[in-house]
Design a protein around this motif. Structure first.
Motif, PDB file in Angstrom:
ATOM      1  N   VAL A  91     -31.843 -13.971   0.470  1.00  0.00           N
ATOM      2  CA  VAL A  91     -33.195 -14.354   0.880  1.00  0.00           C
ATOM      3  C   VAL A  91     -33.700 -13.273   1.819  1.00  0.00           C
ATOM      4  O   VAL A  91     -33.169 -13.089   2.920  1.00  0.00           O
ATOM      5  CB  VAL A  91     -33.200 -15.724   1.593  1.00  0.00           C
ATOM      6  CG1 VAL A  91     -34.625 -16.083   2.035  1.00  0.00           C
ATOM      7  CG2 VAL A  91     -32.639 -16.808   0.688  1.00  0.00           C
ATOM      8  N   PHE A  92     -34.714 -12.528   1.376  1.00  0.00           N
ATOM      9  CA  PHE A  92     -35.211 -11.393   2.145  1.00  0.00           C
ATOM     10  C   PHE A  92     -36.225 -11.860   3.188  1.00  0.00           C
ATOM     11  O   PHE A  92     -36.834 -12.921   3.065  1.00  0.00           O
ATOM     12  CB  PHE A  92     -35.857 -10.369   1.215  1.00  0.00           C
ATOM     13  CG  PHE A  92     -34.900  -9.757   0.233  1.00  0.00           C
ATOM     14  CD1 PHE A  92     -34.144  -8.649   0.571  1.00  0.00           C
ATOM     15  CD2 PHE A  92     -34.731 -10.301  -1.037  1.00  0.00           C
ATOM     16  CE1 PHE A  92     -33.249  -8.082  -0.336  1.00  0.00           C
ATOM     17  CE2 PHE A  92     -33.846  -9.753  -1.945  1.00  0.00           C
ATOM     18  CZ  PHE A  92     -33.102  -8.644  -1.590  1.00  0.00           C
TER      19      PHE A  92
ATOM     20  N   LEU B  75     -40.713 -12.006  -3.270  1.00  0.00           N
ATOM     21  CA  LEU B  75     -41.009 -12.517  -4.601  1.00  0.00           C
ATOM     22  C   LEU B  75     -41.828 -11.482  -5.360  1.00  0.00           C
ATOM     23  O   LEU B  75     -42.591 -10.716  -4.767  1.00  0.00           O
ATOM     24  CB  LEU B  75     -41.787 -13.827  -4.498  1.00  0.00           C
ATOM     25  CG  LEU B  75     -41.071 -14.987  -3.796  1.00  0.00           C
ATOM     26  CD1 LEU B  75     -42.028 -16.170  -3.619  1.00  0.00           C
ATOM     27  CD2 LEU B  75     -39.829 -15.426  -4.567  1.00  0.00           C
ATOM     28  N   PHE B  76     -41.676 -11.460  -6.670  1.00  0.00           N
ATOM     29  CA  PHE B  76     -42.447 -10.528  -7.498  1.00  0.00           C
ATOM     30  C   PHE B  76     -43.857 -11.084  -7.686  1.00  0.00           C
ATOM     31  O   PHE B  76     -44.047 -12.136  -8.308  1.00  0.00           O
ATOM     32  CB  PHE B  76     -41.763 -10.333  -8.843  1.00  0.00           C
ATOM     33  CG  PHE B  76     -40.380  -9.740  -8.747  1.00  0.00           C
ATOM     34  CD1 PHE B  76     -40.191  -8.432  -8.338  1.00  0.00           C
ATOM     35  CD2 PHE B  76     -39.263 -10.503  -9.057  1.00  0.00           C
ATOM     36  CE1 PHE B  76     -38.922  -7.881  -8.242  1.00  0.00           C
ATOM     37  CE2 PHE B  76     -37.989  -9.966  -8.969  1.00  0.00           C
ATOM     38  CZ  PHE B  76     -37.816  -8.655  -8.558  1.00  0.00           C
ATOM     39  N   ASP B  77     -44.845 -10.361  -7.148  1.00  0.00           N
ATOM     40  CA  ASP B  77     -46.223 -10.860  -7.158  1.00  0.00           C
ATOM     41  C   ASP B  77     -46.766 -11.088  -8.559  1.00  0.00           C
ATOM     42  O   ASP B  77     -47.595 -11.977  -8.780  1.00  0.00           O
ATOM     43  CB  ASP B  77     -47.140  -9.888  -6.411  1.00  0.00           C
ATOM     44  CG  ASP B  77     -46.847  -9.850  -4.924  1.00  0.00           C
ATOM     45  OD1 ASP B  77     -46.309 -10.839  -4.395  1.00  0.00           O
ATOM     46  OD2 ASP B  77     -47.160  -8.815  -4.292  1.00  0.00           O
ATOM     47  N   SER B  78     -46.318 -10.277  -9.520  1.00  0.00           N
ATOM     48  CA  SER B  78     -46.858 -10.357 -10.875  1.00  0.00           C
ATOM     49  C   SER B  78     -46.173 -11.422 -11.723  1.00  0.00           C
ATOM     50  O   SER B  78     -46.550 -11.630 -12.873  1.00  0.00           O
ATOM     51  CB  SER B  78     -46.733  -9.000 -11.568  1.00  0.00           C
ATOM     52  OG  SER B  78     -45.363  -8.617 -11.656  1.00  0.00           O
TER      53      SER B  78
ATOM     54  N   LYS C 162     -43.246 -20.050   0.012  1.00  0.00           N
ATOM     55  CA  LYS C 162     -42.664 -18.800  -0.487  1.00  0.00           C
ATOM     56  C   LYS C 162     -41.202 -18.687  -0.088  1.00  0.00           C
ATOM     57  O   LYS C 162     -40.356 -18.269  -0.896  1.00  0.00           O
ATOM     58  CB  LYS C 162     -43.449 -17.598   0.059  1.00  0.00           C
ATOM     59  CG  LYS C 162     -44.832 -17.406  -0.550  1.00  0.00           C
ATOM     60  CD  LYS C 162     -45.520 -16.202   0.082  1.00  0.00           C
ATOM     61  CE  LYS C 162     -46.928 -16.030  -0.465  1.00  0.00           C
ATOM     62  NZ  LYS C 162     -47.627 -14.891   0.185  1.00  0.00           N
ATOM     63  N   LYS C 163     -40.881 -19.057   1.169  1.00  0.00           N
ATOM     64  CA  LYS C 163     -39.501 -18.992   1.625  1.00  0.00           C
ATOM     65  C   LYS C 163     -38.631 -19.956   0.819  1.00  0.00           C
ATOM     66  O   LYS C 163     -37.498 -19.629   0.445  1.00  0.00           O
ATOM     67  CB  LYS C 163     -39.411 -19.312   3.120  1.00  0.00           C
ATOM     68  CG  LYS C 163     -39.960 -18.216   4.017  1.00  0.00           C
ATOM     69  CD  LYS C 163     -39.131 -16.947   3.941  1.00  0.00           C
ATOM     70  CE  LYS C 163     -39.748 -15.801   4.732  1.00  0.00           C
ATOM     71  NZ  LYS C 163     -39.675 -15.960   6.175  1.00  0.00           N
ATOM     72  N   ARG C 164     -39.145 -21.144   0.536  1.00  0.00           N
ATOM     73  CA  ARG C 164     -38.372 -22.094  -0.265  1.00  0.00           C
ATOM     74  C   ARG C 164     -38.189 -21.594  -1.692  1.00  0.00           C
ATOM     75  O   ARG C 164     -37.125 -21.767  -2.293  1.00  0.00           O
ATOM     76  CB  ARG C 164     -39.048 -23.468  -0.243  1.00  0.00           C
ATOM     77  CG  ARG C 164     -38.817 -24.224   1.066  1.00  0.00           C
ATOM     78  CD  ARG C 164     -39.354 -25.626   1.018  1.00  0.00           C
ATOM     79  NE  ARG C 164     -40.786 -25.666   1.222  1.00  0.00           N
ATOM     80  CZ  ARG C 164     -41.593 -26.587   0.726  1.00  0.00           C
ATOM     81  NH1 ARG C 164     -41.117 -27.524  -0.081  1.00  0.00           N
ATOM     82  NH2 ARG C 164     -42.877 -26.575   0.994  1.00  0.00           N
ATOM     83  N   ALA C 165     -39.223 -20.945  -2.240  1.00  0.00           N
ATOM     84  CA  ALA C 165     -39.090 -20.360  -3.576  1.00  0.00           C
ATOM     85  C   ALA C 165     -38.045 -19.244  -3.566  1.00  0.00           C
ATOM     86  O   ALA C 165     -37.267 -19.094  -4.514  1.00  0.00           O
ATOM     87  CB  ALA C 165     -40.439 -19.818  -4.054  1.00  0.00           C
TER      88      ALA C 165
ATOM     89  N   ALA D 212     -34.736 -20.857  -3.641  1.00  0.00           N
ATOM     90  CA  ALA D 212     -34.459 -21.335  -5.007  1.00  0.00           C
ATOM     91  C   ALA D 212     -33.958 -20.193  -5.878  1.00  0.00           C
ATOM     92  O   ALA D 212     -33.000 -20.349  -6.648  1.00  0.00           O
ATOM     93  CB  ALA D 212     -35.721 -21.958  -5.609  1.00  0.00           C
ATOM     94  N   ARG D 213     -34.589 -19.036  -5.780  1.00  0.00           N
ATOM     95  CA  ARG D 213     -34.143 -17.871  -6.556  1.00  0.00           C
ATOM     96  C   ARG D 213     -32.749 -17.442  -6.123  1.00  0.00           C
ATOM     97  O   ARG D 213     -31.906 -17.083  -6.957  1.00  0.00           O
ATOM     98  CB  ARG D 213     -35.129 -16.720  -6.390  1.00  0.00           C
ATOM     99  CG  ARG D 213     -34.770 -15.483  -7.209  1.00  0.00           C
ATOM    100  CD  ARG D 213     -35.800 -14.379  -7.081  1.00  0.00           C
ATOM    101  NE  ARG D 213     -35.884 -13.875  -5.714  1.00  0.00           N
ATOM    102  CZ  ARG D 213     -36.757 -12.932  -5.330  1.00  0.00           C
ATOM    103  NH1 ARG D 213     -37.603 -12.414  -6.203  1.00  0.00           N
ATOM    104  NH2 ARG D 213     -36.769 -12.528  -4.069  1.00  0.00           N
TER     105      ARG D 213
END
Length: 250
Positions: A83-84, A89-92, A143-146, A149-150
């Motif tokens: 977790v960075f 996350l990749f914006d696209s 975003k942090k939770r996503a 998840a990743r």
């Protein structure tokens, strides 16, 4: 478990880590704390293989990470989740595609199995019905939770979090802390968190390694971090007026 034995790191003639000996316990949230520039980020990069120490060993369940063959290192990397600080996350890509990404990279699961895993991970971090959204459509906490998840998509044995509460309000930070400790205990992960968030230190710090000017200055846990007699640790912990008032009640 991850063990660091006599780890030292140099950049040219400048030494930034000095003979670090510590361990990160399986099934616990292990914190690395310290001031900016103390060396904690360099230590994290040595842990995940972005940097190689000039001296010492980094052992993953007795496997010397930096001495493994490339194929074996790749297998070990597949056991890691990251977790960075900025979520990265990749914006696209949609949130679904972001969480799917490590599954495409590191697994041979069928499309149906990957879909099930993506949905499970998003549900586990309380992000349902966001699969088709893009990162720009989410709040900072979402975003942090996503990102979490990743990071857990491949069911990692080791989870690394770099300043996971950076940029979040105190209430949202508590949500992220609770999620990290719950996931760690639920799945028996060896979790390493790089942070200077005092709330995290005193609520989820099951082991704490305090780095000061490249040295391991103190090691303990949340139960004794506020009562240490280490002057450098106390100067770090009680640097703010709020924590100074807290100290007066101890």
């Amino acid at each position: 478990m991850i063990e660091l034995n006599n780890v030292s790191k140099f950049f040219g003639d400048k030494q930034v880590l000095f003979d670090i000996n510590t361990e990160f316990i399986e099934g616990k949230v292990n914190l690395i704390i310290g001031r900016s520039g103390s060396g904690k980020t360099v230590l994290m990069k040595c842990l995940v293989g972005l940097l190689s120490p000039e001296e010492g060993t980094v052992l993953y369940n007795n496997r010397n990470f930096h001495h493994l063959a490339s194929a074996e290192q790749q297998k070990l990397r597949a056991e890691m989740g990251m977790v960075f600080q900025g979520s990265a996350l990749f914006d696209s890509m949609t949130i679904h595609e972001n969480v799917m990404f490590p599954l495409d990279m590191f697994t041979n699961l069928s499309n149906e199995e990957k879909l099930d895993r993506v949905n499970f991970c998003l549900q586990r971090v309380d992000l349902e019905n966001v699969n088709r959204l893009y990162p720009a459509e989410l709040s900072g906490g979402m975003k942090k939770r996503a990102a979490i998840a990743r990071a857990i998509a491949c069911n990692p044995k080791y989870l690394f979090c770099d300043e996971p509460n950076s940029g979040l309000d105190p209430k949202t930070s508590l949500v992220i802390d609770e999620l990290i400790i719950d996931i760690t205990h639920e799945f028996g992960i060896t979790t390493v968190v790089n942070t200077h968030d005092l709330n995290s230190v005193i609520t989820i710090g099951e082991t704490i390694s305090f780095i000061y000017e490249g040295h391991l200055e103190w090691r303990g846990d949340k139960d004794n971090v506020l009562t240490s007699d280490n002057e450098n640790l106390n100067n770090f912990i009680f640097a703010q007026p709020l924590t100074q008032r807290l100290r007066q009640t101890l």
